[in-house]
Design a protein around this motif. Structure first.
Motif, PDB file in Angstrom:
ATOM      1  N   THR A 166       0.827  -1.205   0.000  1.00  0.00           N
ATOM      2  CA  THR A 166       0.000   0.000   0.000  1.00  0.00           C
ATOM      3  C   THR A 166       0.859   1.251   0.000  1.00  0.00           C
ATOM      4  OG1 THR A 166      -1.741  -1.178   1.216  1.00  0.00           O
ATOM      5  CG2 THR A 166      -1.840   1.228   1.213  1.00  0.00           C
ATOM      6  N   VAL A 167       1.892   1.242   0.836  1.00  0.00           N
ATOM      7  CA  VAL A 167       2.791   2.402   0.924  1.00  0.00           C
ATOM      8  C   VAL A 167       3.521   2.622  -0.400  1.00  0.00           C
ATOM      9  CG1 VAL A 167       4.956   3.191   1.958  1.00  0.00           C
ATOM     10  CG2 VAL A 167       3.114   2.348   3.420  1.00  0.00           C
ATOM     11  N   ASN A 168       4.070   1.561  -0.985  1.00  0.00           N
ATOM     12  CA  ASN A 168       4.804   1.702  -2.237  1.00  0.00           C
ATOM     13  C   ASN A 168       3.906   2.211  -3.357  1.00  0.00           C
ATOM     14  OD1 ASN A 168       7.356   0.989  -1.350  1.00  0.00           O
ATOM     15  ND2 ASN A 168       7.149  -1.169  -1.874  1.00  0.00           N
ATOM     16  N   GLY A 169       2.681   1.681  -3.435  1.00  0.00           N
ATOM     17  CA  GLY A 169       1.766   2.132  -4.470  1.00  0.00           C
ATOM     18  C   GLY A 169       1.399   3.596  -4.317  1.00  0.00           C
ATOM     19  N   ALA A 170       1.103   4.010  -3.088  1.00  0.00           N
ATOM     20  CA  ALA A 170       0.742   5.405  -2.842  1.00  0.00           C
ATOM     21  C   ALA A 170       1.928   6.336  -3.084  1.00  0.00           C
ATOM     22  CB  ALA A 170       0.228   5.558  -1.412  1.00  0.00           C
ATOM     23  N   SER A 181      -4.767  14.045  -3.481  1.00  0.00           N
ATOM     24  CA  SER A 181      -5.492  13.461  -2.349  1.00  0.00           C
ATOM     25  C   SER A 181      -5.357  11.941  -2.277  1.00  0.00           C
ATOM     26  CB  SER A 181      -6.979  13.830  -2.436  1.00  0.00           C
ATOM     27  OG  SER A 181      -7.552  13.281  -3.611  1.00  0.00           O
ATOM     28  N   ALA A 182      -4.769  11.324  -3.306  1.00  0.00           N
ATOM     29  CA  ALA A 182      -4.725   9.867  -3.358  1.00  0.00           C
ATOM     30  C   ALA A 182      -3.907   9.269  -2.217  1.00  0.00           C
ATOM     31  CB  ALA A 182      -4.177   9.402  -4.705  1.00  0.00           C
ATOM     32  N   ALA A 183      -2.759   9.843  -1.927  1.00  0.00           N
ATOM     33  CA  ALA A 183      -1.907   9.307  -0.860  1.00  0.00           C
ATOM     34  C   ALA A 183      -2.587   9.421   0.500  1.00  0.00           C
ATOM     35  CB  ALA A 183      -0.561  10.027  -0.850  1.00  0.00           C
ATOM     36  N   ALA A 184      -3.272  10.547   0.730  1.00  0.00           N
ATOM     37  CA  ALA A 184      -3.984  10.706   1.996  1.00  0.00           C
ATOM     38  C   ALA A 184      -5.109   9.678   2.116  1.00  0.00           C
ATOM     39  CB  ALA A 184      -4.549  12.118   2.102  1.00  0.00           C
ATOM     40  N   ALA A 185      -5.799   9.417   1.001  1.00  0.00           N
ATOM     41  CA  ALA A 185      -6.858   8.411   1.011  1.00  0.00           C
ATOM     42  C   ALA A 185      -6.279   7.021   1.310  1.00  0.00           C
ATOM     43  CB  ALA A 185      -7.594   8.409  -0.321  1.00  0.00           C
ATOM     44  N   ALA A 186      -5.090   6.739   0.749  1.00  0.00           N
ATOM     45  CA  ALA A 186      -4.440   5.454   1.016  1.00  0.00           C
ATOM     46  C   ALA A 186      -4.075   5.332   2.486  1.00  0.00           C
ATOM     47  CB  ALA A 186      -3.195   5.308   0.143  1.00  0.00           C
ATOM     48  N   ARG A 187      -3.645   6.437   3.104  1.00  0.00           N
ATOM     49  CA  ARG A 187      -3.317   6.413   4.526  1.00  0.00           C
ATOM     50  C   ARG A 187      -4.557   6.124   5.369  1.00  0.00           C
ATOM     51  NH1 ARG A 187       1.063   8.977   6.981  1.00  0.00           N
ATOM     52  NH2 ARG A 187      -0.097   8.478   8.876  1.00  0.00           N
ATOM     53  N   VAL A 188      -5.686   6.729   5.015  1.00  0.00           N
ATOM     54  CA  VAL A 188      -6.933   6.482   5.745  1.00  0.00           C
ATOM     55  C   VAL A 188      -7.328   5.018   5.610  1.00  0.00           C
ATOM     56  CG1 VAL A 188      -9.392   7.002   5.847  1.00  0.00           C
ATOM     57  CG2 VAL A 188      -7.741   8.860   5.556  1.00  0.00           C
ATOM     58  N   SER A 189      -7.228   4.493   4.395  1.00  0.00           N
ATOM     59  CA  SER A 189      -7.555   3.096   4.155  1.00  0.00           C
ATOM     60  C   SER A 189      -6.625   2.166   4.938  1.00  0.00           C
ATOM     61  CB  SER A 189      -7.467   2.790   2.657  1.00  0.00           C
ATOM     62  OG  SER A 189      -7.700   1.430   2.399  1.00  0.00           O
ATOM     63  N   LEU A 190      -5.345   2.540   4.991  1.00  0.00           N
ATOM     64  CA  LEU A 190      -4.370   1.724   5.718  1.00  0.00           C
ATOM     65  C   LEU A 190      -4.659   1.738   7.217  1.00  0.00           C
ATOM     66  CD1 LEU A 190      -1.938  -0.028   5.149  1.00  0.00           C
ATOM     67  CD2 LEU A 190      -0.487   2.000   5.287  1.00  0.00           C
ATOM     68  N   ALA A 191      -5.044   2.891   7.737  1.00  0.00           N
ATOM     69  CA  ALA A 191      -5.386   2.981   9.159  1.00  0.00           C
ATOM     70  C   ALA A 191      -6.590   2.100   9.475  1.00  0.00           C
ATOM     71  CB  ALA A 191      -5.676   4.429   9.533  1.00  0.00           C
ATOM     72  N   SER A 192      -7.565   2.074   8.564  1.00  0.00           N
ATOM     73  CA  SER A 192      -8.737   1.228   8.755  1.00  0.00           C
ATOM     74  C   SER A 192      -8.352  -0.253   8.734  1.00  0.00           C
ATOM     75  CB  SER A 192      -9.768   1.519   7.653  1.00  0.00           C
ATOM     76  OG  SER A 192     -10.887   0.677   7.776  1.00  0.00           O
ATOM     77  N   TYR A 193      -7.443  -0.601   7.818  1.00  0.00           N
ATOM     78  CA  TYR A 193      -6.972  -1.991   7.736  1.00  0.00           C
ATOM     79  C   TYR A 193      -6.279  -2.400   9.030  1.00  0.00           C
ATOM     80  CZ  TYR A 193      -3.817  -5.837   6.566  1.00  0.00           C
ATOM     81  OH  TYR A 193      -3.110  -7.018   6.588  1.00  0.00           O
ATOM     82  N   ILE A 194      -5.427  -1.537   9.556  1.00  0.00           N
ATOM     83  CA  ILE A 194      -4.694  -1.851  10.783  1.00  0.00           C
ATOM     84  C   ILE A 194      -5.661  -2.005  11.958  1.00  0.00           C
ATOM     85  CG2 ILE A 194      -3.083  -0.890  12.488  1.00  0.00           C
ATOM     86  CD1 ILE A 194      -1.539   0.288  10.058  1.00  0.00           C
ATOM     87  N   ASP A 195      -6.657  -1.110  12.027  1.00  0.00           N
ATOM     88  CA  ASP A 195      -7.641  -1.204  13.105  1.00  0.00           C
ATOM     89  C   ASP A 195      -8.396  -2.538  13.059  1.00  0.00           C
ATOM     90  OD1 ASP A 195      -7.116   1.174  14.374  1.00  0.00           O
ATOM     91  OD2 ASP A 195      -8.593   2.318  13.238  1.00  0.00           O
ATOM     92  N   SER A 196      -8.842  -2.921  11.874  1.00  0.00           N
ATOM     93  CA  SER A 196      -9.646  -4.137  11.761  1.00  0.00           C
ATOM     94  C   SER A 196      -8.806  -5.403  11.869  1.00  0.00           C
ATOM     95  CB  SER A 196     -10.416  -4.127  10.428  1.00  0.00           C
ATOM     96  OG  SER A 196      -9.530  -4.161   9.337  1.00  0.00           O
TER      97      SER A 196
END
Length: 202
Positions: A166-170, A181-196
């Motif tokens: 995810t990090v490399n792609g963003a 805004s794409a990188a920020a959206a990837a960070r939000v998605s990554l935070a959600s993944y880590i939480d779940s």
């Protein structure tokens, strides 16, 4: 810090060459990079560079190692004994939400060099080692979190590869497009993944 390669001691002369290489890459890009232009940034003769490195590719492989060593030193000094905070810190270092100019420039340089790994076997090997070192760092934090009962019992390797991909792609998208805004959206998605995936629920 987990690492697949031994620590390297960089001499003052080597560090100066690495800094000059970085400036030359910023000013000219990979396509127009030459030993002459690096020497100009160094304000020394080409012989001073050839004393340490046989070819431009040899120098750039060393530059990649130098950049990763410095990055890992930063993480070493700023992470502690809290796996959740340490994981967030590493992700922020790899993919900052609001990168400053220096961070943007460094990412642009690394993405430019990574693109050469498609056809350059030496660069491919180096970026393979870089990704393995970063994955090992993330995996180690997740392992620690499982041991401390902070994270759920998951497969650390799978989680590490997901985060790194995810990090490399963003990072690539941020450096090669104007989709701000794409990188920020990837960070939000990554935070959600880590939480779940990792967080224990009460």
């Amino acid at each position: 810090m987990a690492s697949d390669s031994p620590e390297k001691h960089w001499s003052t002369a080597e560090e100066e060459i690495m800094e000059a290489t970085y400036r030359a890459l910023l000013n000219h890009g990979y396509a127009d990079l030459s030993i002459s232009r690096i020497a100009d940034e160094l304000d020394k003769s080409k012989a001073a560079i050839y004393y340490h490195y046989d070819t431009k590719d040899d120098l750039l492989v060393a530059f990649l190692e130098f950049a990763v060593d410095r990055f890992e030193e930063t993480i070493d000094t700023e992470t502690g004994n809290e796996p959740a905070a340490d994981l967030e810190h590493v992700i922020e270092k790899l993919l900052p939400l609001q990168p400053d100019e220096e961070q943007r420039q460094l990412q642009a340089v690394l993405v430019g060099l990574r693109s050469q790994a498609v056809t350059n076997g030496v660069f491919r090997e180096q970026f393979t080692q870089i990704d393995e070192r970063l994955a090992a760092t993330i995996r180690g934090i997740v392992d620690h979190g499982i041991e401390e009962d902070t994270f759920r019992d998951v497969d650390p390797s799978r989680v590490a590869e997901h985060i790194l991909a995810t990090v490399n792609g963003a990072m690539y998208g941020r450096a090669t497009t104007d989709r701000k805004s794409a990188a920020a959206a990837a960070r939000v998605s990554l935070a959600s993944y880590i939480d779940s995936e990792l967080r224990r629920t009460a």
